[in-house]
Design a protein around this motif. Structure first.
Motif, mmCIF file in Angstrom:
data_model
loop_
_atom_site.group_PDB
_atom_site.id
_atom_site.type_symbol
_atom_site.label_atom_id
_atom_site.label_comp_id
_atom_site.label_asym_id
_atom_site.label_seq_id
_atom_site.Cartn_x
_atom_site.Cartn_y
_atom_site.Cartn_z
ATOM 1 N N UNK A 50 0.913 -0.940 0.159
ATOM 2 C CA UNK A 50 0.146 0.416 0.019
ATOM 3 C C UNK A 50 0.727 1.061 0.116
ATOM 4 N N UNK A 51 0.685 1.963 -1.340
ATOM 5 C CA UNK A 51 2.020 3.208 -1.598
ATOM 6 C C UNK A 51 1.128 4.423 -2.001
ATOM 7 N N UNK A 52 1.550 5.104 -1.683
ATOM 8 C CA UNK A 52 1.348 6.210 -2.415
ATOM 9 C C UNK A 52 2.805 7.299 -2.577
ATOM 10 N N UNK A 53 2.465 7.956 -4.365
ATOM 11 C CA UNK A 53 3.628 8.090 -4.375
ATOM 12 C C UNK A 53 3.244 10.173 -4.350
ATOM 13 N N UNK A 54 4.873 11.108 -4.122
ATOM 14 C CA UNK A 54 4.941 12.361 -4.114
ATOM 15 C C UNK A 54 5.450 12.975 -5.199
ATOM 16 N N UNK A 55 5.739 13.455 -5.506
ATOM 17 C CA UNK A 55 5.891 14.339 -6.897
ATOM 18 C C UNK A 55 6.134 15.276 -7.238
ATOM 19 N N UNK A 56 7.294 16.301 -7.348
ATOM 20 C CA UNK A 56 7.719 17.725 -8.447
ATOM 21 C C UNK A 56 9.028 17.161 -8.772
ATOM 22 N N UNK A 57 8.530 18.434 -9.502
ATOM 23 C CA UNK A 57 9.287 18.770 -10.152
ATOM 24 C C UNK A 57 11.148 19.171 -10.317
ATOM 25 N N UNK A 58 12.302 18.935 -10.148
ATOM 26 C CA UNK A 58 13.427 19.783 -9.359
ATOM 27 C C UNK A 58 14.346 20.638 -10.999
ATOM 28 N N UNK A 59 13.706 20.471 -11.964
ATOM 29 C CA UNK A 59 14.950 21.253 -12.877
ATOM 30 C C UNK A 59 14.461 22.714 -12.792
ATOM 31 N N UNK A 60 14.957 23.776 -13.908
ATOM 32 C CA UNK A 60 14.414 25.077 -13.806
ATOM 33 C C UNK A 60 14.684 25.234 -15.532
ATOM 34 N N UNK A 61 13.513 26.366 -15.711
ATOM 35 C CA UNK A 61 13.573 26.157 -16.968
ATOM 36 C C UNK A 61 14.768 27.194 -17.704
ATOM 37 N N UNK A 62 15.425 27.385 -18.546
ATOM 38 C CA UNK A 62 16.574 27.305 -19.249
ATOM 39 C C UNK A 62 16.370 28.464 -19.576
ATOM 40 N N UNK A 63 14.996 29.449 -19.929
ATOM 41 C CA UNK A 63 14.853 30.516 -20.586
ATOM 42 C C UNK A 63 13.311 31.313 -19.699
ATOM 43 N N UNK A 64 13.941 33.263 -19.054
ATOM 44 C CA UNK A 64 12.770 33.508 -18.999
ATOM 45 C C UNK A 64 12.063 34.404 -19.837
ATOM 46 N N UNK A 99 10.681 42.326 -19.419
ATOM 47 C CA UNK A 99 12.475 42.946 -19.822
ATOM 48 C C UNK A 99 12.358 42.139 -21.584
ATOM 49 N N UNK A 100 11.795 42.235 -22.522
ATOM 50 C CA UNK A 100 12.924 41.268 -23.520
ATOM 51 C C UNK A 100 14.090 40.630 -23.360
ATOM 52 N N UNK A 101 15.357 41.934 -22.786
ATOM 53 C CA UNK A 101 16.435 41.500 -23.032
ATOM 54 C C UNK A 101 17.183 40.408 -21.759
ATOM 55 N N UNK A 102 16.391 39.968 -21.207
ATOM 56 C CA UNK A 102 15.841 38.592 -19.430
ATOM 57 C C UNK A 102 15.546 37.651 -20.100
ATOM 58 N N UNK A 103 14.737 37.474 -22.177
ATOM 59 C CA UNK A 103 14.083 36.277 -22.260
ATOM 60 C C UNK A 103 14.714 34.992 -22.065
ATOM 61 N N UNK A 104 16.287 35.273 -22.789
ATOM 62 C CA UNK A 104 17.275 33.965 -22.604
ATOM 63 C C UNK A 104 17.930 33.787 -21.656
ATOM 64 N N UNK A 105 18.203 34.648 -20.673
ATOM 65 C CA UNK A 105 18.498 34.312 -19.550
ATOM 66 C C UNK A 105 17.623 33.107 -19.040
ATOM 67 N N UNK A 106 18.217 31.709 -17.844
ATOM 68 C CA UNK A 106 17.769 30.955 -16.789
ATOM 69 C C UNK A 106 17.190 31.226 -15.823
ATOM 70 N N UNK A 107 16.121 30.424 -15.175
ATOM 71 C CA UNK A 107 15.545 31.374 -14.289
ATOM 72 C C UNK A 107 16.012 30.734 -12.799
ATOM 73 N N UNK A 108 15.512 30.917 -11.593
ATOM 74 C CA UNK A 108 15.969 30.442 -10.852
ATOM 75 C C UNK A 108 15.146 29.350 -10.102
ATOM 76 N N UNK A 109 14.006 29.345 -10.821
ATOM 77 C CA UNK A 109 12.054 28.475 -10.242
ATOM 78 C C UNK A 109 12.127 28.203 -9.054
ATOM 79 N N UNK A 110 12.469 29.517 -7.540
ATOM 80 C CA UNK A 110 12.766 29.133 -6.888
ATOM 81 C C UNK A 110 10.708 28.784 -6.760
#
Ligand code: AHN
Ligand code: ZN
Length: 328
Positions: A118-132, A137-148
């Motif tokens: 008898x189990x349950x599974x708890x999940x979340x993703x741990x990677x963060x997005x490569x592009x904001x 601000x358009x100048x930021x849109x190719x920068x990766x995000x902290x994904x806090x």
């Protein structure tokens, strides 16, 4: 005089009996809304510790696959799960992104009572997005995000939950799955998201793996977060939604877990439902006013530790722990 006294006592007794039977009637009225159930005592859960686990991830830098920050954070997560869980498995795989990039990826899985059927599974993703790409601000849109919020918040909630389970073992088996390569997707190509969940759903960490149900966390750390019924969760796992939202209500968190319908999101749980056949809900923060459907920091450089509220993390963590400790 005596008769008057006896009558008074009778009257009071009848009144009390009538009252108590009223109460019983109320309770047995038995709708499945949370409003008529007893309240719950919140389990031990540290908001500060959950917050520190979020910050430890963002301190690594953006956890974009094929970067040193990603590798550093993987080692941190594996170490923490090894400290708290009975077993840890790291599932390494190559995922090919929509643009052809090969992502060196790892799903990281910690288990409690691995032999309990008898189990349950708890999940979340741990990677963060490569592009904001949603940054104003358009100048930021190719920068990766902290994904806090988008990534680290769900993982932080689950690490503190694991720490609590190491102090007070659950009766049932629990698997905590940190999916990789969720956030490398692109608009208009639904299956470009959730690559780690797709891999795990085709290749679970244990062959023949089954769980009674699953709960995914995505963006569970914002100030004023609210969670409504995500559409795929309603379709595939309605009874799980009811159980979790009723538990939150009974803990006093009805303002955060709102009993209202929201939109369908192609998130990791979609693949766990449709490929692995495990009913899994998504606790995800949706916003109607922002234009993206998500909090204002979503896929912007503002998705950083300054916008994480430890009280939101604790509300989600306590709700999950209550659900777990109530399972036999
Ligand atoms: C889609 O936009 C189709 N899915 C978003 C899933 C997601 C991204 N959750 C967090 N970041
Ligand atoms: Zn995202």
């Amino acid at each position: 005089m005596k008769i008057a006294k006896v009558l008074t006592v009778c009257f009071i007794a009848c009144f009390l009996i009538a009252c108590s039977s009223c109460k019983r009637d109320d309770k047995s009225a038995g709708t499945d809304t949370a409003t008529q159930e007893e309240s719950l005592t919140p389990p031990d859960y540290s908001a500060d510790s959950a917050f520190a686990f979020v910050k430890a991830q963002t301190d690594c830098g953006p956890r974009v696959p094929n970067t040193p920050a990603h590798a550093q954070c993987a080692a941190f997560l594996q170490g923490k799960l090894a400290e708290y869980c009975d077993t840890v498995i790291v599932q390494r795989f190559d995922a090919t992104a929509y643009d052809g990039t090969v992502l060196k990826s790892s799903n990281i899985i910690g288990s409690f009572r691995p032999d309990n059927p008898k189990r349950i599974v708890l999940a979340s993703h741990w990677d963060s997005r490569p592009w904001a790409n949603a940054d104003p601000d358009e100048a930021n849109r190719e920068k990766p995000i902290d994904g806090a919020n988008d990534g680290a918040s769900g993982v932080g909630v689950l690490l503190e939950l694991a720490r609590q389970l190491s102090l007070k073992a659950p009766e049932i088996g629990i698997d905590i799955v940190f999916f990789d390569a969720e956030d490398y997707g692109t608009n208009g190509q639904d299956d470009s998201w959730g690559l780690g969940a797709q891999y795990w759903s085709h290749n679970p960490h244990v062959s023949g793996y089954r769980a009674a149900y699953g709960i995914l966390l995505d963006m569970v750390g914002a100030t004023n977060a609210r969670f409504r019924y995500e559409q795929f969760s309603s379709m595939y796992a309605r009874s799980v939604l009811t159980k979790v939202w009723n538990t939150a209500y009974r803990l006093g968190y009805g303002q955060v877990f709102q009993q209202e319908q929201a939109h369908a999101i192609t998130d990791d749980h979609y693949y766990v439902n449709t490929i692995a056949g495990i009913p899994m809900i998504d606790i995800i923060h949706q916003e109607d006013q922002t234009g993206t459907g998500f909090p204002h920091t979503w896929h912007t450089l503002e998705d950083n530790i300054n916008h994480i509220d430890k009280h939101t993390l604790a509300i989600v963590g306590k709700t999950l722990l209550s659900v777990i400790y109530n399972e036999k």
